[in-house]
Design an enzyme around this catalytic site. Structure first.
Site, mmCIF file in Angstrom:
data_model
loop_
_atom_site.group_PDB
_atom_site.id
_atom_site.type_symbol
_atom_site.label_atom_id
_atom_site.label_comp_id
_atom_site.label_asym_id
_atom_site.label_seq_id
_atom_site.Cartn_x
_atom_site.Cartn_y
_atom_site.Cartn_z
ATOM 1 N N THR A 277 92.387 22.008 1.157
ATOM 2 C CA THR A 277 91.301 22.954 0.694
ATOM 3 C C THR A 277 90.600 24.032 1.739
ATOM 4 O O THR A 277 90.659 23.535 2.907
ATOM 5 C CB THR A 277 90.101 21.916 0.129
ATOM 6 O OG1 THR A 277 90.828 21.426 -0.838
ATOM 7 C CG2 THR A 277 89.003 22.907 -0.515
ATOM 8 N N ALA B 88 89.723 28.313 -1.396
ATOM 9 C CA ALA B 88 91.053 28.025 -2.235
ATOM 10 C C ALA B 88 90.640 26.433 -2.446
ATOM 11 O O ALA B 88 90.999 25.480 -1.690
ATOM 12 C CB ALA B 88 92.090 28.023 -1.454
ATOM 13 N N ILE C 270 87.437 18.215 4.545
ATOM 14 C CA ILE C 270 88.335 17.491 4.606
ATOM 15 C C ILE C 270 88.037 16.048 5.193
ATOM 16 O O ILE C 270 87.369 15.772 5.997
ATOM 17 C CB ILE C 270 89.240 17.878 5.917
ATOM 18 C CG1 ILE C 270 89.642 19.343 5.438
ATOM 19 C CG2 ILE C 270 90.506 17.007 6.153
ATOM 20 C CD1 ILE C 270 90.461 19.434 4.077
ATOM 21 N N GLU D 102 90.852 15.487 -5.146
ATOM 22 C CA GLU D 102 92.218 15.480 -5.272
ATOM 23 C C GLU D 102 92.802 15.993 -6.682
ATOM 24 O O GLU D 102 93.289 15.468 -7.463
ATOM 25 C CB GLU D 102 92.776 13.943 -5.260
ATOM 26 C CG GLU D 102 92.559 13.210 -3.819
ATOM 27 C CD GLU D 102 93.525 12.056 -3.529
ATOM 28 O OE1 GLU D 102 94.427 11.789 -4.159
ATOM 29 O OE2 GLU D 102 92.972 11.455 -2.521
HETATM 30 C C1 LIG Z 1 83.608 14.999 -0.798
HETATM 31 C C2 LIG Z 1 84.695 15.964 -0.880
HETATM 32 C C3 LIG Z 1 85.979 15.501 0.151
HETATM 33 C C4 LIG Z 1 87.211 16.091 -0.144
HETATM 34 N N1 LIG Z 1 88.362 15.690 0.629
HETATM 35 C C5 LIG Z 1 89.362 16.681 0.434
HETATM 36 C C6 LIG Z 1 90.310 16.235 1.387
HETATM 37 O O1 LIG Z 1 90.477 15.304 2.138
HETATM 38 N N2 LIG Z 1 91.304 17.321 1.584
HETATM 39 C C7 LIG Z 1 91.406 18.497 1.065
HETATM 40 O O2 LIG Z 1 92.239 19.069 1.022
HETATM 41 N N3 LIG Z 1 90.368 18.701 -0.009
HETATM 42 C C8 LIG Z 1 89.387 17.960 0.007
HETATM 43 N N4 LIG Z 1 88.501 18.138 -0.865
HETATM 44 C C9 LIG Z 1 88.462 19.085 -1.682
HETATM 45 C C10 LIG Z 1 88.707 18.970 -3.244
HETATM 46 O O3 LIG Z 1 89.794 18.535 -3.581
HETATM 47 C C11 LIG Z 1 88.205 20.178 -4.146
HETATM 48 O O4 LIG Z 1 86.688 20.129 -3.966
HETATM 49 C C12 LIG Z 1 88.783 20.378 -5.465
HETATM 50 O O5 LIG Z 1 90.048 20.372 -5.710
HETATM 51 C C13 LIG Z 1 87.934 21.288 -6.419
HETATM 52 O O6 LIG Z 1 87.979 22.456 -5.843
HETATM 53 P P1 LIG Z 1 86.608 23.309 -5.633
HETATM 54 O O7 LIG Z 1 85.773 22.512 -5.031
HETATM 55 O O8 LIG Z 1 86.746 24.351 -4.832
HETATM 56 O O9 LIG Z 1 86.361 23.744 -7.036
HETATM 57 P P2 LIG Z 1 86.595 25.007 -7.856
HETATM 58 O O10 LIG Z 1 88.263 25.234 -7.714
HETATM 59 O O11 LIG Z 1 85.821 26.156 -7.402
HETATM 60 O O12 LIG Z 1 86.265 24.834 -9.436
HETATM 61 C C14 LIG Z 1 85.104 24.832 -9.956
HETATM 62 C C15 LIG Z 1 85.113 24.292 -11.357
HETATM 63 O O13 LIG Z 1 85.919 25.330 -12.063
HETATM 64 C C16 LIG Z 1 86.876 24.377 -12.810
HETATM 65 N N5 LIG Z 1 88.164 25.003 -12.649
HETATM 66 C C17 LIG Z 1 88.844 25.694 -11.577
HETATM 67 N N6 LIG Z 1 89.933 26.270 -11.970
HETATM 68 C C18 LIG Z 1 90.068 25.930 -13.350
HETATM 69 C C19 LIG Z 1 91.144 26.231 -14.282
HETATM 70 N N7 LIG Z 1 91.926 26.914 -14.121
HETATM 71 N N8 LIG Z 1 91.021 25.823 -15.703
HETATM 72 C C20 LIG Z 1 89.948 25.069 -16.007
HETATM 73 N N9 LIG Z 1 88.580 24.799 -15.037
HETATM 74 C C21 LIG Z 1 88.925 25.166 -13.718
HETATM 75 C C22 LIG Z 1 87.170 23.260 -11.833
HETATM 76 O O14 LIG Z 1 87.488 22.004 -12.614
HETATM 77 C C23 LIG Z 1 85.543 23.001 -11.564
HETATM 78 O O15 LIG Z 1 84.967 22.516 -12.693
HETATM 79 C C24 LIG Z 1 87.422 17.306 -1.016
HETATM 80 C C25 LIG Z 1 86.045 17.783 -1.764
HETATM 81 C C26 LIG Z 1 84.964 16.905 -1.579
HETATM 82 C C27 LIG Z 1 83.667 17.314 -2.461
#
Ligand SMILES: Cc1cc2nc3c(=O)[nH]c(=O)nc-3n(C[C@H](O)[C@H](O)[C@H](O)COP(=O)(O)OP(=O)(O)OC[C@H]3O[C@@H](n4cnc5c(N)ncnc54)[C@H](O)[C@@H]3O)c2cc1C
Length: 387
Positions: A125, A129, A156, A363
């Protein structure tokens, strides 16, 4: 319900449950309040051989698989998912090496992860992205026998605490989805730095940080699989790890149900325990149905993955989505059964509600999981292979 666990699986469950009850529960509130990283508990998990439950024996593991990993995560999650996610994220960081690494990479990295000597983390992430992992900006440029990494990974888990990072970076932007690659980056790599620990709603003892690459030189031998395989490595990693998020959800939901059932028996209103009111009984029954259905789905998805079948993405997405949505509802209902007391930090269910939320987001958010499930359904239907 009886899930016909083997003796080894039962043993893993019992060891994790004992640590959860004796070592994690007494400090869960303190860890939540102070946001202190649970190093002491990680050491106890390491001494109990729990970090290697899903790894092959020849790399120091216990020869289990996704199910064994889920059993340990669920039990830890019953006590505190700040702890459970810290433990699970090391597995998430290890899966790229286990699934796609060379023999040399496995020999070098998996035994120290299995022993718990080193924690791992997985970094995909970035600020721009999240769900759209294909738009990552972190680059890896080949320079002689090294790759030079530049960019910032966000949120992360285990960032700054782990010694081993598996990272997805762009090696050839022209190639789109086939232009990313996976790397193993050691914590002591010059040019690798970490941001501050994030202040979060839940899972507060877990470390969530930026992982920053500024001309970080990574030996070419640390490339996982081949150039261009990055997103395949990431997808397969998540397919194997997502049941673990579902297991966290089962752990939280079971604890919420246990707490709510006990409270309903002891809290009296109108001269009777609130458990004598059918409105409360139905809520408890629905919670129990949700917990058991989630557990059954998680164990069967895990068993399916461990059987070695190829297409596991749909099963993995289904169990993660169902269990995390169920967990959210169960924790909301648990707070409702506690009434105003449930809203207070002195009582255990407010933390469960805060912790539950993340299982619907990380995830791969549940909306993205539904996209994955629908895409598979439509593909199967078009091929005439749907069930
Ligand atoms: C506490 C925490 C720990 C984490 N740990 C890790 C880690 O160890 N490694 C890592 O790589 N990442 C990690 N992450 C990142 C996590 O995987 C992402 O937050 C997650 O994938 C969502 O991405 P975003 O937060 O940017 O939301 P966005 O992608 O901006 O999405 C925002 C909203 O829009 C919705 N949305 C987006 N696209 C679509 C679509 N095509 N159709 C319908 N709805 C959609 C989403 O479901 C969400 O509700 C972590 C996040 C948190 C908060």
């Amino acid at each position: 319900m009886d899930y016909f666990l083997t003796e080894e699986q039962q043993m893993i469950k019992e060891i994790a449950a004992k640590i959860a009850t004796e070592k994690v529960r007494p400090v869960r509130g303190e860890l939540d309040e102070s946001e202190e990283f649970p190093w002491e508990i990680m050491k106890i998990l390491a001494q109990s051989d729990l970090f290697g439950v899903y790894l092959p024996e020849k790399y120091g593991g216990l020869n289990g698989g996704v199910l064994e990993n889920c059993l340990a995560i669920e039990e830890l999650g019953r006590a505190c998912i700040g702890v459970a996610t810290t433990y699970a994220a090391s597995g998430l960081g290890a899966y790229p090496i286990l699934l796609h690494g060379s023999e040399e990479q496995k020999q070098k990295y998996l035994p120290v992860i299995a022993s718990g000597e080193k924690l791992a983390a997985f970094a995909v992430t970035e600020a721009g992205a999240g769900s759209d992992a294909g738009s990552i900006q972190t680059t890896a440029r080949r320079d002689g026998d090294h790759y030079v990494l530049n960019g910032t990974k966000q949120w992360i888990t285990n960032g700054g605490e782990a010694e081993i990072y598996t990272v997805i970076a762009v090696t050839d932007r022209e190639k789109g989805a086939r232009g990313a690659s996976a790397f193993i980056v050691d914590k002591n790599t010059p040019g690798l730095a970490f941001g501050k620990k994030e202040n979060k709603l839940g899972i507060r003892s877990s470390a969530t940080r930026e992982v920053i690459f500024e001309d970080a030189r990574v030996p070419a031998e640390n490339l996982i699989a081949r150039e261009g395989m990055g997103f395949i490595v990431a997808l397969k990693t998540f397919d194997h790890a997502r049941p673990g998020v579902a297991a966290q959800a089962v752990g939280i939901a079971q604890r919420a149900l246990d707490e709510a059932t006990h409270y309903a028996r002891v809290r009296k209103q109108f001269g009777h325990p609130i458990s004598s009111f059918q409105g409360v009984q139905f809520m408890l029954a629905d919670m129990a149905i949700a917990v058991e259905a989630s557990r059954a789905l998680v164990y069967s998805a895990a068993r399916m993955i461990d059987s070695g079948v190829k297409d596991i993405a749909k099963a993995s997405a289904i169990c993660k989505t169902f269990a995390s949505d169920a967990c959210m509802q169960v924790t909301v209902d648990a707070v409702q059964i506690f009434g105003g007391y449930g809203y207070m930090k002195e009582y255990p269910v407010e933390k469960l509600l805060r912790d539950a939320k993340i299982t619907q987001i990380y995830e791969g958010s549940n909306e993205i999981q539904r996209n994955v499930i629908a895409a598979h359904l439509l593909k199967e239907s078009a091929k005439g292979t749907g069930e």
